[in-house]
Design a protein around this motif. Structure first.
Motif, PDB file in Angstrom:
ATOM      1  N   VAL A   1      -4.480   0.894  -5.191  1.00 60.92           N
ATOM      2  CA  VAL A   1      -4.730   1.110  -3.770  1.00 60.92           C
ATOM      3  C   VAL A   1      -6.082   0.529  -3.364  1.00 60.92           C
ATOM      4  O   VAL A   1      -6.202  -0.146  -2.338  1.00 60.92           O
ATOM      5  CB  VAL A   1      -4.657   2.616  -3.442  1.00 60.92           C
TER       6      VAL A   1
ATOM      7  N   LEU B   1       0.789  -1.224   0.000  1.00 61.69           N
ATOM      8  CA  LEU B   1       0.000   0.000   0.000  1.00 61.69           C
ATOM      9  C   LEU B   1       0.830   1.286   0.000  1.00 61.69           C
ATOM     10  O   LEU B   1       0.546   2.202  -0.802  1.00 61.69           O
ATOM     11  CB  LEU B   1      -0.960  -0.013   1.199  1.00 61.69           C
TER      12      LEU B   1
ATOM     13  N   ARG C   1       0.490   4.220  -2.850  1.00 60.52           N
ATOM     14  CA  ARG C   1      -0.026   5.554  -2.539  1.00 60.52           C
ATOM     15  C   ARG C   1       0.946   6.643  -2.994  1.00 60.52           C
ATOM     16  O   ARG C   1       0.537   7.721  -3.418  1.00 60.52           O
ATOM     17  CB  ARG C   1      -0.278   5.664  -1.037  1.00 60.52           C
TER      18      ARG C   1
END
Length: 808
Positions: A770, A758, A762
């Motif tokens: 995501v 993640l 991001r």
């Protein structure tokens, strides 16, 4: 005749076993006796060794006695103090050895007395030898002392003469010293060389000779007495010497005699021991022979038993295979209509308005789902017996489960006029556990309670019995006012296919409570029953759980219904019109081109004539099966030989699942299936195909949305390049780990790897990636591994699109 042979064989077996027991006891006794004799022999040998040691001590005593004689003789000839010290040391050593000998003769008074006598004799002889030395010394010293005194007086006497001079006086002193030295050497010579006057010399010589004659006479008188004493002491010393020799010889003879007795005893003991060993060996050989015969007999019987076991195993395997085939066919026949019931209920729920009708549809959906779970339980009943069923650990709403379970039986209770009661005092809202298994247990208990209660009530209650930290023990009870169960039948009802009475057999199979009891045991809980005929029954569960929290994603459960497919063509092949109608209803709201076929032959023709994006084929169809159709398409190298194909099957056999994948199917979807799972599977598979065909620009627009502007603001081009490289390498490793976690069925690893991916996603502002990672992380504990594998395939597809766009 057969019975006689059987009894005869059993008799021989008992006789052989009895003989083995008796022989074992006899051998143990014989072995113990042989061991005792060997131990005695060792003790005797040790004692004999001690006797030989005593003889060595005696020899050392004799040596020191002779050494005393040697040292005293040396001193008498040359009176040096070293000889006296050696004499005393020899005396002490002899006494020490005699004391050691007395210690070895413990509890042998006669030998101790001999040792004491020997010690006393040696001491007495030492005294005599000391006196002899003193007498010899006194004899010589007395003579020398008298002569010395008279010679020393000579100068005084001569001084009285008139013509004496200092030189003469020195002459007399010199002469006195010479005489003294001569006497000490036992020589009666006088050496003098003088040059004095003749008259004075003659006078002096006369005086000296006169004095010497007197000294000689006196010395002879005293020496005669001393020589007499010396002769007496020498005789006494010889007597002691002889006694010492006699005592030493006596002790040695006693030792030698006892040694001969010990040797004879050892010989006798060795003979007895040899006999015992021979007996022991013979008995051991007999035992070994009987054991060998018994083992050969056992091996023979064992081979017969193994042959019978192999035959029984073969029959059991054939029976199990037949049972598995029967269950697979039954499952297929049940799952097919269940697919239609569950599917159409889901479609009706989409458009149903809130109210009584929607609640009824939800009950139908819940009941059909539970019926499917029960079907799986029946198919996996052997796994329950082998304790191979694993409990899930998922957070669920306990109160909601209890209320929903009770609502299922409202209509059944109303028909019988029964009152349903609930009491949930202080129970936690959410716990971690297997929601379905708990529902299954409670459903069985409620169903039995209502079934066997004609009037009155049925109550479902739950309370906390024990609470420690995040661990809680729940007491869940189902109480009714029914017929009750007699004491002697309360254990029987938990057995498979058993009922409390014969009349109850018409009301069920008797499998529900048996499964419930096994599931309670799997929970490591307790199952209690309190019942009295005519007054009702209370079934009590004591189950441990862990406190949990409501997942955030639960409130968005319907968001997945937003999946929309468009611009694709789908082929569906199924021989069941209900399933075709259900698929048509599901795809109606999507912008797709749907082609339906009723059997394998039509499906193969369609695949050979038209181009499709994906094909959904039922595995078992008339004409050509789904397996045969996919094989022909893959081998034909035609228009659709590379398109994704999904197997739609009602089977639960692992072997058939493997055959489906081996034949060429990309995915397998079991009936009854979930609409969202089907749509997600189609979306991911078609996305993969599109990735292979579309250029990089379309990939960026369709599935590879990302933005590097945020990274550019944080650093220069090198920084952006470094972060992109980190994203590629770490994400590639994580995707491989996700695939391994699916193979090994490790849910925790799925969440961990999604969590690792993640942050880099991001940073790249890869919104689709995501969202896919967050969905995987949220559903890792809830969805099946087949559904989770679809999510991982989607993540891999998005990742590949991003990396391809980054290269462009």
């Amino acid at each position: 005749m057969t019975r006689f042979k059987l009894n005869n064989r059993h008799t021989w077996a008992w006789l052989v076993n009895l003989a083995l027991i008796v022989l074992t006891i006899i051998i143990s006794v014989a072995g113990y006796k042989a061991y005792q004799r060997l131990d005695n022999m060792v003790s005797e040998l040790q004692q004999n060794a001690e006797q030989n040691y005593n003889l060595l001590i005696l020899k050392d005593v004799s040596f020191f006695v002779n050494e005393m004689e040697t040292q005293i003789d040396a001193y008498r000839n040359n009176p040096k103090s070293d000889y006296i010290r050696n004499f005393n040391a020899s005396l002490d050593n002899s006494q020490y050895l005699i004391d050691s000998l007395k210690t070895n003769y413990f509890e042998r008074d006669e030998m101790i007395q001999l040792c004491d006598s020997l010690s006393d004799l040696i001491k007495e002889r030492a005294k005599v030898q000391t006196k002899l030395t003193a007498i010899n010394s006194d004899l010589l010293e007395n003579t020398l002392e008298d002569l010395t005194q008279k010679i020393e007086r000579m100068p005084q006497l001569l001084a009285e003469a008139d013509t004496i001079t200092p030189e003469k006086i020195g002459f007399f002193k010199k002469t006195g010293r010479i005489v003294t030295n001569a006497l000490k050497k036992k020589e009666n010579r006088i050496k003098a060389d003088t040059t004095v006057a003749l008259t004075q010399s003659e006078k002096l010589q006369t005086e000296i000779m006169s004095e010497l004659a007197k000294a000689k006479e006196e010395s002879m008188e005293k020496g005669s007495d001393l020589r007499f004493q010396l002769s007496t002491l020498e005789k006494e010393s010889q007597v002691f010497q002889n006694k010492i020799i006699d005592v030493i010889n006596t002790i040695e003879s006693r030792e030698l005699e006892e040694g001969r007795d010990h040797v004879k005893g050892i010989q006798d003991l060795a003979s007895d021991t040899n006999r015992e060993v021979v007996i022991f060996s013979a008995l051991s050989s007999a035992l070994l022979l009987i054991t060998l015969i018994s083992q050969l007999n056992y091996v023979g019987r064992n081979r017969k038993h193994q042959a019978l076991l192999r035959e029984a195993k073969k029959n059991a395997e054939e029976l199990a295979e037949a049972k598995e085939k029967f269950l697979a066919n039954m499952s297929h026949e049940i799952r097919t209509p269940m697919n239609a019931i569950s599917g159409f209920t889901s479609q009706l729920l989409k458009n149903a308005q809130p109210g009584e009708q929607k609640e009824q549809l939800q009950i139908i959906k819940s009941s059909s789902d539970h019926l499917l779970h029960l079907l799986n339980d029946i198919l996996d009943f052997s796994k329950l017996h082998a304790n191979k069923v694993k409990l899930k650990q998922e957070a669920f709403d306990l109160k909601l489960l209890l209320n929903d379970t009770m609502r299922i039986f409202e209509e059944m209770a109303d028909e019988k006029g029964l009152k349903l009661k609930t009491s949930f005092d202080g129970i936690p809202n959410f716990v971690l556990g297997d929601e379905h298994r708990l529902r299954q247990i409670i459903l069985n208990l409620l169903h039995n309670a209502i079934k066997f209660t004609e009037k009155g009530y049925v109550e479902l209650s739950a309370s906390v019995q024990f609470n420690s930290g995040d661990q809680v023990s729940l007491r869940i009870a189902v109480k009714d006012s029914g017929v009750g169960i007699p004491k002697d039948k309360q254990v029987k009802i938990f057995e498979e296919f058993e009922q409390a009475t014969v009349a109850d057999e018409a009301k069920g199979t008797g499998l529900g409570l048996a499964i419930s009891a096994m599931l309670v045991k799997l929970h490591e809980g307790e199952f209690l029953i309190e019942s009295e005929p005519g007054k009702g029954t209370e079934m009590i569960l004591i189950l441990p759980f862990t406190l949990g929290e409501r997942l955030k994603e639960d409130v968005k459960e319907k968001d997945e219904n937003l999946i929309h497919l468009s611009g694709i063509s789908v082929l569906v092949a199924d021989d069941e019109p209900f399933n075709l109608k259900l698929l048509e209803t599901i795809f109606k709201s999507h912008d797709i081109k749907l082609v339906q076929t009723k059997d394998g032959t039509e499906a193969l023709a369609a695949l050979q004539s038209q181009v499709f994006d994906i094909a959904i084929l039922d595995v078992k169809m008339p004409g050509l099966s789904g397996l045969e159709v996919v094989k022909k398409v893959r081998e034909g190298k035609g228009k659709n030989h590379r398109i994704p194909m999904i197997a739609l099957t009602a089977t639960v056999s692992e072997q058939e699942m493997k055959e489906s994948l081996a034949s060429g199917f990309d995915r397998i979807l079991r009936k009854p299936f979930d609409e969202n799972a089907l749509l997600e599977m189609i979306r991911v598979e078609t996305m993969k195909t599109k990735m292979k065909k579309s250029p990089a620009a379309e990939i960026v627009t369709e599935v590879a949305k990302f933005d590097l502007s945020g990274l550019s603001e944080m650093g220069d081009d090198d920084f952006v390049k470094e972060m992109v490289d980190i994203f590629k390498s770490s994400s590639a490793r994580s995707i491989e780990n996700l695939k391994k976690a699916i193979q090994l069925k490790i849910r925790e690893s799925l969440k961990n790897e999604a969590h690792k991916m993640l942050p880099p996603a991001r940073h790249l502002s890869a919104t689709d990636l995501v969202k896919a990672l967050e969905a995987l992380q949220a559903k890792a504990d809830k969805e099946t591994f087949d559904e989770l594998s679809i999510r991982i395939a989607e993540i891999e597809t998005i990742y590949n699109g991003i990396t391809a766009a980054l290269k462009g």
